[in-house]
Design an enzyme around this catalytic site. Structure first.
Site, PDB file in Angstrom:
ATOM      1  N   GLY A   1     -18.603  65.984 -44.189  1.00  0.00           N
ATOM      2  CA  GLY A   1     -17.996  67.161 -44.568  1.00  0.00           C
ATOM      3  C   GLY A   1     -18.666  68.353 -44.359  1.00  0.00           C
ATOM      4  CB  SER A   2     -22.074  68.755 -43.200  1.00  0.00           C
ATOM      5  OG  SER A   2     -23.168  69.425 -42.491  1.00  0.00           O
ATOM      6  N   PRO A   3     -20.100  71.048 -41.485  1.00  0.00           N
ATOM      7  CG  PRO A   3     -19.249  72.863 -41.525  1.00  0.00           C
ATOM      8  CD  PRO A   3     -19.965  72.141 -42.439  1.00  0.00           C
TER       9      PRO A   3
END
Length: 217
Positions: free
Chosen positions: A11-13
């Protein structure tokens, strides 16, 4: 020697930027999910690998590296078949580095500031954050210029870093085609990469759903 291990959550860019790089170079890696909501990044074991307890973190041959930009450039330098994603030519490399620094010092902070403004009761805070986002988009539009990508006419790790962040931002602060046609065209090309969905799209959908759920509460 075992496979390189990427610790993080897709989910983390920042994590997705590394995954895009890994897929682009055909890296055979392991992915270890780190749930920051459960403070898995602050366990004694993880802190030994990365005292800053940030994701992504890379473990390769017993050594650990963190910061997505450092990881991506390291992976290309060590494992890629050529230097196209992170050129050895000093000028070309400096341009890639500049774009990476832009992502970390301008684009990403403005994304988080915009997110914070959405939870603020001050309408001026939202307006200021939106103005900053549009200014960042304007810079990106100029960076592309007459090229197809952000550092020229071939992909670089800077494109992956910007893609991971920008593909998140545009869901909440759109880069309209009429105002930013080059960004729009670039995004369209990037989504056609054969590894886009696995490396970025799946994690992106998770974070979009999470943000929308949090906003509705």
């Amino acid at each position: 020697m075992g496979k390189p291990i990427i610790y993080g959550s897709d989910g983390s860019p920042a994590v997705r930027a590394v995954l895009l790089t890994a897929h682009a170079i055909g890296l055979d890696y392991e992915f270890h999910e780190i749930n920051t909501q459960k403070n898995e990044h602050k366990t004694e074991e993880f802190l030994k690998k990365n005292p800053q307890h940030t994701i992504p973190t890379l473990e390769d041959d017993g050594k650990c590296i963190w910061d997505s930009h450092a990881i991506s450039t390291y992976l290309v330098s060590k494992y890629a078949k050529d230097d196209s994603l992170y050129p050895k030519d000093l000028y070309k490399r400096a341009v890639v580095d500049q774009r990476l620094h832009f992502e970390s010092s301008v684009l990403s902070p403005r994304m988080f500031a915009f997110g914070a403004s959405r939870r603020s009761t001050d309408p001026q805070a939202m307006e200021n954050a939106k103005t900053s986002i549009l200014e960042a988009y304007d810079f990106l539009e100029k960076f592309i210029g007459s090229n197809q990508y952000f550092t020229g006419n071939s992909l670089s790790v800077a494109d992956f870093s910007i893609l991971a962040t920008l593909s998140t931002m545009v869901n909440f602060a759109p880069a309209e085609q009429e105002k930013f046609p080059k960004i729009s065209d670039w995004l369209s090309r990037m989504t056609k990469l054969p590894y886009y969905q696995k490396a970025n799209g799946d994690g992106l959908q998770k974070i979009i759903e999470h943000i929308r759920k949090m906003s509705s509460q």
